[in-house]
Design a protein around this motif. Structure first.
Motif, short mmCIF file in Angstrom:
data_model
loop_
_atom_site.label_atom_id
_atom_site.label_comp_id
_atom_site.label_asym_id
_atom_site.label_seq_id
_atom_site.Cartn_x
_atom_site.Cartn_y
_atom_site.Cartn_z
N ALA A 710 0.92 -0.91 -0.38
CA ALA A 710 -0.09 0.40 0.02
C ALA A 710 1.00 1.34 -0.09
O ALA A 710 1.94 1.21 0.56
N GLU A 711 0.43 2.31 -0.86
CA GLU A 711 0.71 3.41 -0.87
C GLU A 711 0.58 4.47 -0.08
O GLU A 711 1.19 5.55 0.76
N ARG A 712 -1.39 4.34 -0.04
CA ARG A 712 -1.24 5.87 0.56
C ARG A 712 -2.71 4.81 2.07
O ARG A 712 -2.67 5.85 3.16
N HIS A 713 -3.00 3.94 1.49
CA HIS A 713 -3.77 3.61 2.53
C HIS A 713 -4.29 1.98 2.42
O HIS A 713 -3.76 1.44 1.50
N LEU A 714 -4.35 1.19 3.76
CA LEU A 714 -4.04 -0.03 4.24
C LEU A 714 -4.98 -0.17 5.08
O LEU A 714 -5.46 -0.05 5.88
N SER A 715 -6.18 -1.73 4.28
CA SER A 715 -7.31 -1.73 5.50
C SER A 715 -6.98 -3.25 5.27
O SER A 715 -6.79 -3.76 4.87
N VAL A 716 -7.33 -3.74 6.42
CA VAL A 716 -6.90 -5.08 7.12
C VAL A 716 -7.75 -5.75 7.83
O VAL A 716 -8.28 -5.47 8.47
N VAL A 717 -8.60 -6.28 6.53
CA VAL A 717 -9.58 -7.51 6.86
C VAL A 717 -9.08 -8.39 7.93
O VAL A 717 -8.91 -9.80 7.74
N HIS A 718 -9.23 -8.30 9.86
CA HIS A 718 -8.66 -9.09 10.42
C HIS A 718 -10.26 -10.09 11.29
O HIS A 718 -10.44 -10.03 11.86
N GLY A 719 -9.42 -11.29 10.91
CA GLY A 719 -10.09 -12.66 10.94
C GLY A 719 -9.17 -13.15 12.28
O GLY A 719 -9.52 -14.69 12.22
N VAL A 720 -7.54 -13.46 12.66
CA VAL A 720 -6.55 -14.27 12.97
C VAL A 720 -6.53 -14.23 13.99
O VAL A 720 -6.16 -14.11 15.25
N GLU A 721 -7.09 -12.86 15.16
CA GLU A 721 -7.20 -11.86 16.62
C GLU A 721 -5.88 -12.28 16.90
O GLU A 721 -4.59 -11.24 16.33
N GLN A 722 -5.69 -12.80 18.26
CA GLN A 722 -3.46 -12.82 17.94
C GLN A 722 -2.73 -12.78 17.78
O GLN A 722 -1.76 -13.48 17.15
N ALA A 723 -3.06 -14.04 17.07
CA ALA A 723 -2.23 -15.02 15.43
C ALA A 723 -0.98 -14.37 15.00
O ALA A 723 0.17 -14.35 14.43
N LEU A 724 -1.77 -13.11 14.70
CA LEU A 724 -1.11 -11.92 14.01
C LEU A 724 -0.06 -11.44 14.46
O LEU A 724 1.10 -11.50 14.31
N ALA A 725 0.45 -10.92 15.66
CA ALA A 725 1.19 -9.92 15.86
C ALA A 725 1.77 -11.66 15.94
O ALA A 725 3.08 -11.20 16.73
N GLY A 726 1.62 -12.86 17.02
CA GLY A 726 1.96 -14.20 17.07
C GLY A 726 3.31 -13.80 15.66
O GLY A 726 4.08 -14.34 15.45
N ALA A 727 2.72 -14.22 14.82
CA ALA A 727 3.38 -14.71 13.42
C ALA A 727 4.65 -13.63 13.24
O ALA A 727 5.62 -13.98 13.12
N VAL A 728 3.88 -12.14 13.52
CA VAL A 728 5.18 -11.57 13.17
C VAL A 728 6.06 -11.61 14.02
O VAL A 728 7.39 -10.82 14.13
N ALA A 729 5.98 -11.78 15.56
CA ALA A 729 6.79 -11.66 16.44
C ALA A 729 7.73 -12.97 15.90
O ALA A 729 8.40 -12.75 16.91
N GLU A 730 7.63 -13.48 15.60
CA GLU A 730 7.98 -15.02 16.04
C GLU A 730 8.41 -16.44 14.52
O GLU A 730 9.09 -17.28 14.68
N VAL A 731 7.65 -16.03 13.90
CA VAL A 731 7.38 -16.54 12.69
C VAL A 731 8.03 -16.37 11.96
O VAL A 731 8.22 -15.25 10.68
N THR A 732 9.48 -16.62 11.41
CA THR A 732 10.38 -15.97 11.05
C THR A 732 10.51 -16.75 9.39
O THR A 732 9.63 -17.74 9.05
N ALA A 733 10.96 -16.27 8.22
CA ALA A 733 11.62 -17.03 6.95
C ALA A 733 11.27 -18.13 6.85
O ALA A 733 11.92 -18.83 7.91
N LYS A 734 10.96 -19.88 6.58
CA LYS A 734 10.93 -20.40 5.94
C LYS A 734 12.22 -20.94 6.01
O LYS A 734 13.18 -20.65 4.37
#
Length: 752
Positions: A710-734
């Motif tokens: 996104a250059e100007r606007h980002l919408s996140v249709v969010h249905g994964v609850e805390q899994a998003l933060a967990g993935a960002v913090a813990e799941v690195t590149a395969k």
């Protein structure tokens, strides 16, 4: 971040989505990957799914259209021609290197057994039943110096591979019918096996695994129907076919080779009783290659890696103590491409004088910060790595301008037309007209850029490649082998992004090998979007102030609601609130399958934005599409019309005609893309869809790539609850298994 308070709608919630799978063949379910059996989930291949039917139109002037088509070299044909020439070059390179295979010293166990088998095969012998006895260790030899070999010039158009003869397809169809396999596979089998496809398939039913999308259990059923009582799990033909299939699945997951224990474990899980014998048979038939790579222990001096070929400049007197090694098995095309890439990079590093000239120093003095650092690094080195986000593209743009002001033949290449557009924004508008801002496919095919000299090398002094993480090993080998002696190469990109769709992780491997200068940009991406994405890059999902609603979170309860809210955002909310039309908004979702994958989202978005009967192979004029001229590369575009020639598209302002027989394999609807398909391009607005069943496939690189579209606007249709933060913090590149870092360390001294 704000939350958009629009009422939800509830529809059915189905099973998990499929993360960017390669498409199934007709009549077969989607493939799975060796990573699922040996090394965890796969990364996201980007092959396209077939459409329901081919476009049909009246052939009013077919003969003249065919003549015109033969005179024009399409982008896809040109790229295939370049790839074919590179394959021929690699084959010649392999043929020039003959000799016994070094098995290393002081090896034991299966590593020594396997390497002895390879040595016997390369000497022209078939391994005997006693080949797994302890072999005599061969002396270790020094690595050969890289040799520059001329690259042939693609001088004339090369047509796409001809369709199989109708009689061949019919004969294959009869064999398939006899084994109960879908007759729709006949054309694919004939194309894969060649003129004698029917006889070969009848003698070895497991050759059906050569068709993309066919799985071992399906080939087993076909073999049982054809062979009857002669079909057995320990059949040597089955072991070879499953071994090659696993290596192909590994390539789809990004590996260029597999460690022997991982391969044998995967074979055992696929019901191969004697995995070692299956690997030995595969090597004996030349369907795969084996390698040994030294494993560097922390604090130890670098040790040499050896492979399937022996250096010619060693007298065999080197009796140095061997360190630990790992044995790998890989398909020849990727193994040789990786070796060719390492040779070419060594040549680039060693062919440039290591002193800084006065003109370069004056250019650096007029710059500041990391831009000046980049110019000074390029002045004294043949290969330089540059890392940074979207705003950091200004630095290679400044390098390009400085090099051209010094009279150098400098060219900058991007993977997509949109990447070229964004780079041009950092230069004068007139600069883009001189032909030194190109796309990588156009450069390799000769359709763009400076052209090639009589030896097949690019006519340039400096090549700057942006979006370098998208570079797979085969494309990188073709690119580096095309550089002339003395030319400089700068690879620039954001290391936090997803790796390439094809095998390898070239940019990450080069960063890890530390064989050349690395310049890290200190130019941050601006605004709330830049702050959010920068946090994701370091593993933090921060709450970002977005007073202009640059970031909006839309919570949903299930996949059906996610589809409804996505359509609502693209068609109504984003255009109304930000003035961004639907055609300038991209939807990014984790996979093609599932109730909120690209298929479901594209169907819903087409119904709302461009309804129609899909009379042209499932497409109508005005449909947004994702066109893949070759596997692993996606070009967004729009359907214009269709006629006897095929489906007419407009891709980045260029007219493209896809022959009707290729529409099923290379064109899909493109309102919604996967992150790999969207990489390399950006849109004014992006809607990232995260249904609940996507939680297990999320990772930090995926989230970083999706959010940064996104250059100007980002919408996140969010249905994964805390899994998003967990993935960002813990799941690195395969992880990916590659040989490039070891190969580089044996040929290129560490950078100072």
């Amino acid at each position: 971040m704000s939350t958009e308070p629009e009422p939800p709608s509830t529809t059915e919630n189905t099973g998990p989505g499929t993360p960017d799978d390669a498409p199934p063949a007709a009549g077969t379910p989607e493939t799975d990957s060796v990573a699922a059996t040996a090394e965890g989930p796969t990364s996201e291949p980007t092959a396209d799914e077939p459409s329901p039917e081919s476009p049909a139109a009246d052939a009013t002037d077919a003969e003249s259209a065919a003549d015109e088509s033969a005179r024009k070299l399409s982008e896809a044909e040109a790229e295939l021609a370049a790839q074919k020439l590179e394959r021929e070059r690699i084959e010649r390179r392999k043929a020039e290197k003959q000799g016994p295979i070094p098995a290393g010293t002081k090896l034991s166990g299966k590593a020594a057994d396997l390497l002895a088998a390879v040595r016997a095969v390369e000497s022209g012998e078939k391994p005997t039943a006693t080949v797994f006895a302890d072999p005599e260790p061969a002396p270790r030899r020094a690595a050969a110096e890289p040799v520059r070999r001329p690259q042939p010039v693609a001088a004339e158009p090369t047509a796409t591979a001809p369709a199989p003869a109708p009689e061949t397809v019919e004969a294959v169809r009869q064999v398939l019918a006899g084994g109960g396999a879908p007759e729709a596979l006949a054309a694919q089998v004939a194309a894969a096996l060649g003129e004698g496809a029917a006889e070969e398939l009848g003698e070895d039913p497991w050759q059906l695994l050569r068709v993309p999308g066919v799985r071992p259990e399906q080939a087993d059923g076909f073999a049982r129907a054809l062979l009857g009582a002669e079909c057995a799990p320990d059949d040597e033909r089955r072991g070879r076919a499953v071994t090659v299939w696993l290596l192909e699945q590994a390539a789809l997951a990004g590996h260029t080779a597999l460690e022997l224990p991982a391969l044998t474990a995967a074979l055992a899980q696929r019901g191969v009783p004697d995995a070692d014998a299956a690997v030995q048979s595969t090597l004996a038939e030349g369907e795969a290659l084996a390698f040994q790579d030294a494993v560097e222990e922390p604090g130890a001096a670098p040790v040499r890696a050896t492979g399937h070929e022996e250096s010619e400049d060693s007298d065999g007197s080197d009796e140095e103590e061997a360190g630990p090694v790992r044995v790998l098995v890989g398909l020849e095309r990727y193994a040789l491409a990786e070796e060719s890439l390492a040779d070419g990079l060594a040549r680039v590093v060693n062919s440039v004088a290591k002193e800084t000239s006065t003109p370069w120093e004056s250019a650096a003095a007029s710059a500041s910060g990391s831009t000046a650092e980049l110019i000074r690094a390029v002045a004294g080195h043949g290969l330089v790595l540059h890392t940074g986000g979207e705003a950091a593209r200004a630095e290679p743009a400044a390098l390009l301008a400085a090099a051209r002001s010094l009279g150098l033949r400098a060219v900058a290449a991007c993977h997509t037309p949109d990447g070229r557009r964004r780079l041009a924004a950092h230069l004068d508008a007139a600069d883009d007209a001189d032909g030194f801002l190109v796309t990588l496919p156009g450069l390799l095919s000769g359709a763009e850029g400076p052209g090639r000299d009589t030896e097949g090398a690019f006519v340039l002094d400096l090549l700057i490649l942006l979006d370098a993480p998208q570079l797979d090993v085969e494309t990188a080998a073709m690119l580096v082998e095309s550089l002339p002696d003395g030319a400089r190469l700068v690879l620039s990109g954001d290391p936090a992004l997803l790796w390439s769709a094809g095998p390898g992780r070239v940019f990450a491997d080069l960063l890890a090998a530390r064989v050349c200068p690395q310049v890290a940009s200190r130019t941050p991406d601006p605004g709330p979007l830049g702050e959010l994405v920068s946090g994701v890059g370091i593993g933090e999902l921060n709450q970002v102030e977005a007073p202009g609603k640059e970031i909006v979170i839309v919570p949903v309860r299930d996949a059906g609601e996610a589809v409804h809210r996505t359509v609502q955002l693209v068609a109504d909310s984003v255009p109304r609130a930000f003035g961004i039309p639907a055609e300038q908004t991209v939807v990014v979702t984790p996979g093609h399958g599932g109730a909120a994958g690209t298929r479901a989202l594209n169907a819903a978005l087409k119904e709302r934005l461009n309804p129609g009967p899909g009379r042209f192979g499932g497409f109508d004029p005005g449909d947004r599409i994702a066109y893949s001229p070759v596997p692993g590369r996606t070009v967004p575009g729009q359907v214009v019309t269709a006629d006897a020639q095929g489906l007419h598209l407009s891709c980045a302002g260029a007219a493209v005609v896809v022959p009707k027989e290729r529409v099923e394999q290379s064109v899909r609807h493109g309102w919604a893309l996967t992150a790999h398909q969207a990489a390399g391009s950006r849109w004014p607005a992006a809607v990232v869809v995260l249904p609940g069943d996507a939680a297990q496939v999320l990772s930090r690189p995926w989230v970083y790539t999706a959010f940064s579209r996104a250059e100007r606007h980002l919408s996140v249709v969010h249905g994964v609850e805390q899994a998003l933060a967990g993935a960002v913090a813990e799941v690195t590149a395969k992880p990916r298994t590659t040989r490039l870092p070891v190969l580089l360390r044996t040929q290129v001294p560490a950078a100072g």
